[in-house]
Design an enzyme around this catalytic site. Structure first.
Site, PDB file in Angstrom:
ATOM      1  N   GLU A   1     -11.300   2.523   7.028  1.00  0.00           N
ATOM      2  CA  GLU A   1     -10.186   2.852   7.902  1.00  0.00           C
ATOM      3  C   GLU A   1     -10.201   4.355   8.150  1.00  0.00           C
ATOM      4  O   GLU A   1      -9.451   5.105   7.552  1.00  0.00           O
ATOM      5  CB  GLU A   1      -8.872   2.410   7.245  1.00  0.00           C
ATOM      6  CG  GLU A   1      -7.672   2.499   8.165  1.00  0.00           C
ATOM      7  CD  GLU A   1      -6.366   2.190   7.454  1.00  0.00           C
ATOM      8  OE1 GLU A   1      -5.699   1.214   7.840  1.00  0.00           O
ATOM      9  OE2 GLU A   1      -6.013   2.918   6.505  1.00  0.00           O
TER      10      GLU A   1
ATOM     11  N   GLU B   1       0.844  -1.202   0.000  1.00  0.00           N
ATOM     12  CA  GLU B   1       0.000   0.000   0.000  1.00  0.00           C
ATOM     13  C   GLU B   1       0.875   1.246   0.000  1.00  0.00           C
ATOM     14  O   GLU B   1       1.701   1.425   0.894  1.00  0.00           O
ATOM     15  CB  GLU B   1      -0.886  -0.002   1.254  1.00  0.00           C
ATOM     16  CG  GLU B   1      -1.753   1.245   1.384  1.00  0.00           C
ATOM     17  CD  GLU B   1      -2.478   1.309   2.722  1.00  0.00           C
ATOM     18  OE1 GLU B   1      -3.449   2.079   2.811  1.00  0.00           O
ATOM     19  OE2 GLU B   1      -2.064   0.605   3.667  1.00  0.00           O
TER      20      GLU B   1
END
Length: 258
Positions: A240, A143
């Site tokens: 998130e 990521e």
């Protein structure tokens, strides 16, 4: 239907971990994910999962000494044993919980080591991660993280992540596409979703700039969700974010997707 996973290290985190599963279920989430699930006793996680029926969509591998500022091990020299242990811990937890996605954090830029040398270290370590995970049918995800939230993080752009994925050249590696980080780094989110779709294995979302729930920032997340659905993406979207307010108000954005 969008498959929304509550990130249990960002949502409901004032509660014990088992109660976070229960809160995610009560709120209507379809699954959960987490950065530090491996810090909790596995039997507690398994019991909470059985009680709620919530799948674990994603977990992070241990990322070094977090409190001391480390943000991953995969590109750091001199930590082969610790890195391998982190992979085994993640594999054991993921296998027990039925999780098929593990995010392996790259780590921060190392002073005194050339960018090329650190890149080669990361490429080799990601191949190791893929080989460790493949027998358990687990994908390794990387990521890109934006420099405001994660100063000095080695994988700081989506083109760099794409290059790594191509060079690692394993079937079980893919991109964790965090819409919040993408907007902060590059903007042009829709175009980049289209571009990276063949390697995207997981989405995450939070509003920009505050990293709160969808609908509280500059992006039109309703439009983006519909766009993602139209691409035919069948995977998870991890939520998130930091709730902007306590209580149920920060969960109302989910109503159309339940």
């Amino acid at each position: 239907m969008l498959k929304l996973a509550a990130n249990l290290d960002w949502l409901f985190c004032e509660r014990p971990i088992a109660e976070r599963f229960q809160a995610a279920k009560a709120a209507g989430f379809h699954g959960v994910e987490g950065l530090f699930l491996w810090q909790h006793p596995l039997d507690v996680l398994l019991a909470a999962q059985r009680e709620t029926g919530l799948p674990v969509a994603l977990m992070n591998a241990p990322a070094g000494h977090w409190q001391a500022g480390e943000r991953g091990l995969a590109s750091l020299p001199g930590c082969d044993e610790e890195y391998h242990r982190s992979l085994l811990i993640a594999r054991d937890y993921a296998t027990a919980l039925g999780c098929r996605k593990v995010h392996v954090m790259a780590g921060l830029r190392v002073a005194g080591l050339s960018a090329n040398a650190q890149y080669e270290q990361l490429t080799d370590r990601l191949r190791i991660a893929c080989d460790v995970m493949v027998g358990a049918d687990i994908d390794v995800l990387i990521e890109p993280l934006n420099p405001d939230d994660m100063p000095g993080y080695f994988v700081d752009s989506f083109p760099l992540a794409e290059r790594l994925i191509r060079e690692v050249n394993r079937k079980n590696i893919g991109l964790q596409f965090d819409i919040y980080h993408c907007q902060k780094i590059h903007g042009n989110v829709t175009h980049l979703i289209e571009h990276y779709l063949p390697i995207i294995k997981h989405f995450q979302i939070a509003s920009v700039p505050g990293r709160h729930e969808p609908g509280t920032g500059e992006l039109n997340e309703t439009w983006l969700f519909e766009f993602i659905k139209q691409t035919g993406y069948q995977g998870w979207i991890g939520c998130e974010y930091k709730p902007s307010t306590p209580g149920p108000e920060s969960l109302r954005w989910m109503t159309p997707y339940l």
